[in-house]
Design a protein around this motif. Structure first.
Motif, mmCIF file in Angstrom:
data_model
loop_
_atom_site.group_PDB
_atom_site.id
_atom_site.type_symbol
_atom_site.label_atom_id
_atom_site.label_comp_id
_atom_site.label_asym_id
_atom_site.label_seq_id
_atom_site.Cartn_x
_atom_site.Cartn_y
_atom_site.Cartn_z
ATOM 1 N N ASP A 91 0.837 -1.198 0.000
ATOM 2 C CA ASP A 91 0.000 0.000 0.000
ATOM 3 C C ASP A 91 0.878 1.257 0.000
ATOM 4 N N THR A 92 1.818 1.286 -0.961
ATOM 5 C CA THR A 92 2.806 2.364 -1.036
ATOM 6 C C THR A 92 2.559 3.198 -2.290
ATOM 7 N N PRO A 93 2.640 4.545 -2.204
ATOM 8 C CA PRO A 93 2.518 5.368 -3.413
ATOM 9 C C PRO A 93 3.529 4.942 -4.460
ATOM 10 N N ILE A 94 3.119 4.967 -5.710
ATOM 11 C CA ILE A 94 3.945 4.432 -6.776
ATOM 12 C C ILE A 94 5.325 5.091 -6.840
ATOM 13 N N GLY A 95 5.380 6.403 -6.641
ATOM 14 C CA GLY A 95 6.675 7.074 -6.683
ATOM 15 C C GLY A 95 7.631 6.559 -5.636
ATOM 16 N N ASP A 96 7.127 6.337 -4.414
ATOM 17 C CA ASP A 96 7.969 5.822 -3.337
ATOM 18 C C ASP A 96 8.399 4.392 -3.618
ATOM 19 N N ALA A 97 7.495 3.589 -4.174
ATOM 20 C CA ALA A 97 7.828 2.198 -4.476
ATOM 21 C C ALA A 97 8.929 2.110 -5.522
ATOM 22 N N ILE A 98 8.827 2.923 -6.570
ATOM 23 C CA ILE A 98 9.852 2.912 -7.617
ATOM 24 C C ILE A 98 11.180 3.411 -7.049
ATOM 25 N N LYS A 99 11.118 4.424 -6.210
ATOM 26 C CA LYS A 99 12.343 4.966 -5.623
ATOM 27 C C LYS A 99 13.047 3.908 -4.792
ATOM 28 N N GLN A 100 12.307 3.144 -4.015
ATOM 29 C CA GLN A 100 12.911 2.083 -3.219
ATOM 30 C C GLN A 100 13.600 1.056 -4.105
ATOM 31 N N LEU A 101 12.969 0.742 -5.229
ATOM 32 C CA LEU A 101 13.525 -0.276 -6.115
ATOM 33 C C LEU A 101 14.808 0.197 -6.780
ATOM 34 N N VAL A 102 14.805 1.417 -7.290
ATOM 35 C CA VAL A 102 15.983 1.878 -8.018
ATOM 36 C C VAL A 102 17.134 2.227 -7.077
ATOM 37 N N GLU A 103 16.831 2.512 -5.808
ATOM 38 C CA GLU A 103 17.903 2.765 -4.844
ATOM 39 C C GLU A 103 18.780 1.539 -4.653
ATOM 40 N N LYS A 104 18.220 0.378 -4.886
ATOM 41 C CA LYS A 104 18.985 -0.851 -4.735
ATOM 42 C C LYS A 104 19.925 -1.086 -5.910
ATOM 43 N N THR A 105 19.686 -0.397 -7.029
ATOM 44 C CA THR A 105 20.477 -0.641 -8.234
ATOM 45 C C THR A 105 21.337 0.553 -8.637
ATOM 46 N N GLY A 106 20.976 1.760 -8.196
ATOM 47 C CA GLY A 106 21.724 2.946 -8.593
ATOM 48 C C GLY A 106 21.396 3.441 -9.983
ATOM 49 N N ILE A 107 20.363 2.890 -10.608
ATOM 50 C CA ILE A 107 19.988 3.306 -11.957
ATOM 51 C C ILE A 107 19.071 4.521 -11.877
ATOM 52 N N GLU A 108 19.442 5.592 -12.550
ATOM 53 C CA GLU A 108 18.589 6.775 -12.581
ATOM 54 C C GLU A 108 17.281 6.440 -13.295
ATOM 55 N N THR A 109 16.185 6.893 -12.724
ATOM 56 C CA THR A 109 14.868 6.585 -13.278
ATOM 57 C C THR A 109 14.106 7.872 -13.548
ATOM 58 N N VAL A 110 13.581 7.997 -14.752
ATOM 59 C CA VAL A 110 12.824 9.174 -15.171
ATOM 60 C C VAL A 110 11.380 8.750 -15.431
ATOM 61 N N ILE A 111 10.448 9.485 -14.877
ATOM 62 C CA ILE A 111 9.026 9.223 -15.123
ATOM 63 C C ILE A 111 8.541 10.186 -16.196
ATOM 64 N N ALA A 112 8.057 9.647 -17.293
ATOM 65 C CA ALA A 112 7.665 10.464 -18.438
ATOM 66 C C ALA A 112 6.557 11.442 -18.062
ATOM 67 N N GLN A 113 6.630 12.628 -18.655
ATOM 68 C CA GLN A 113 5.631 13.661 -18.408
ATOM 69 C C GLN A 113 4.229 13.146 -18.730
ATOM 70 N N GLY A 114 3.287 13.434 -17.853
ATOM 71 C CA GLY A 114 1.900 13.036 -18.086
ATOM 72 C C GLY A 114 1.537 11.671 -17.559
ATOM 73 N N THR A 115 2.516 10.928 -17.024
ATOM 74 C CA THR A 115 2.236 9.570 -16.551
ATOM 75 C C THR A 115 1.251 9.574 -15.386
ATOM 76 N N PHE A 116 1.528 10.379 -14.360
ATOM 77 C CA PHE A 116 0.665 10.396 -13.179
ATOM 78 C C PHE A 116 -0.747 10.861 -13.516
ATOM 79 N N ALA A 117 -0.883 11.722 -14.533
ATOM 80 C CA ALA A 117 -2.203 12.252 -14.895
ATOM 81 C C ALA A 117 -3.128 11.165 -15.426
ATOM 82 N N LEU A 118 -2.580 10.014 -15.806
ATOM 83 C CA LEU A 118 -3.396 8.929 -16.349
ATOM 84 C C LEU A 118 -3.751 7.871 -15.299
ATOM 85 N N LEU A 119 -3.115 7.925 -14.127
ATOM 86 C CA LEU A 119 -3.354 6.926 -13.089
ATOM 87 C C LEU A 119 -4.556 7.315 -12.236
#
Length: 397
Positions: free
Chosen positions: A64-92
């Protein structure tokens, strides 16, 4: 490591010459290994490293975690920079606060991301700069904030293989499809899907619709099937708040196309026909307006018109009003000719009380005949005067 929202930038457009074929914005150049620059080579190597990182085992447990926080937790384990495309959240369904739950251990990052993103209709793409998280094509085609029911339908179609049983369980709505009734269209779609072969239901449905120039998106408890041109119109009907202040017309048009998520094409020389001042200093401020209406405003101020085509929007000079693919080519050519006979001949600029400047282009038919005759006479006199002046400046032997 950072998590940021950004739009994918299109590569610089090549200059178009009058009479050349339509210019496709952001069209990739063909691969030519013999001409790869050092920068291209470096970008390619970095992208390969990102792809290799996707195969590394990863652990994640979110509930039950906000999507941004969940993705941040995942990429912190790998060090890969992650970009969320413009307009993505507006569709969720709940925007950036859309919550999810997922748990996996010692699985490749690729599988972990799919488990995290697929239930929300999202996908990821590796690039030289890291990972780009963006909506899947069907989620984009909803062209508004999705409902949970629609997101669940997308997840179902991406997870389950195509089958007769699944097809029978789906409810379809066919829009602007020529001829036949619902049952006829269902049989056609079934036949096309069966010819595609194996694959998940979303892939099969995409390929089946492609054969008839159709596309699809979930709408409530139904799957809507419609023509590609009609879908482009839907995407242009999205409402936006925009402010362009002294922005180049090219950047305005590219921004509108990006917001609508449509391919933008330009006829050769379409921007070179405009006065340079209007081309470089476009000003517009709108609220709660559809992207299509903004295109109309741009057309009214500049003379750059647009035509809705099955694969996007084509910009041209000379079409008197937005024209979809359902309008005959003879009518479009007649309108184009009528517009060419009424060219832009001037521009007026005024300043409002709040300090903003507004510019409007004037066409020949905006003036009465006697003013046009005086204007043409004055232009001829100016040309003669300019000729005399240039001759006087020529060096003498």
């Amino acid at each position: 490591m950072s998590l940021s929202a950004a739009a994918l930038a299109a590569p610089p457009a090549q200059a178009a010459m009058p009479g050349s074929p339509p210019l496709v914005i952001a069209q990739a150049l063909p691969d030519n290994p013999a001409r790869i620059s050092p920068q291209e080579k470096e970008d390619d190597e970095r992208e390969v490293l990102v792809i290799q990182a996707l195969d590394q085992p990863t652990d994640l447990s979110v509930r039950d975690t906000p999507i941004g926080d969940a993705i941040k937790q995942l990429v912190e384990k790998t060090g890969i920079e992650t970009v969320i495309a413009q307009g993505t959240f507006a569709l969720l369904p709940h925007g950036a606060q859309t919550r999810l739950s997922s748990s996996f251990q010692n699985k490749p990052l690729r599988e972990g991301l799919n488990a995290l993103l697929l239930p929300l209709g999202l996908q990821f793409t590796p690039t030289s700069r890291g990972l780009v998280i963006e909506p899947s094509a069907p989620l984009r085609r909803i062209a508004r904030r999705s409902a949970w029911e629609e997101v669940e339908t997308l997840a179902l179609l991406r997870h389950r293989p195509w089958s007769d049983q699944l097809f029978d369980s789906l409810s379809f709505q066919f829009q602007d499809t020529a001829g036949g009734d619902l049952e006829d269209h269902r049989k056609t779609l079934k036949r096309l899907a069966d010819a595609v072969g194996v694959g998940n239901a979303a892939e099969v449905l995409e390929l089946a619709c492609e054969q008839y120039g159709w596309t699809w998106y979930p709408n409530g408890d139904k799957i809507v099937i419609l023509s590609k041109a009609r879908q482009i119109e839907r995407q242009l009907d999205q409402r936006v708040d925009l402010r362009y202040d002294q922005v180049s017309l090219k950047d305005v048009l590219l921004d509108l196309a990006q917001r609508a998520n449509v391919l933008l094409r330009m006829d050769g020389g379409v921007l070179t026909t405009l006065p340079q001042q209007g081309n470089d200093r476009f000003l517009l401020n709108v609220q709660n307006t559809t992207i299509r209406q903004v295109f109309d405003l741009v057309a009214g101020q500049t003379g750059v018109s647009y035509i809705i085509e099955p694969d996007g929007v084509r910009l041209t000079v000379g079409v008197a009003m937005p024209t979809s693919t359902s309008v005959g080519s003879d009518l479009a050519r007649a309108a184009s000719e009528a517009y060419r006979l009424n060219p832009i001949v001037g521009q007026i600029t005024f300043q409002s009380d709040d300090g903003a400047s507004y510019s409007f282009f004037l066409r020949e038919n905006d003036f009465p005949p006697e003013i046009n005759e005086l204007r043409k006479l004055r232009m001829r006199q100016s040309v003669v005067e300019l000729g005399h002046s240039l001759k006087a400046e020529q060096p003498r032997d």
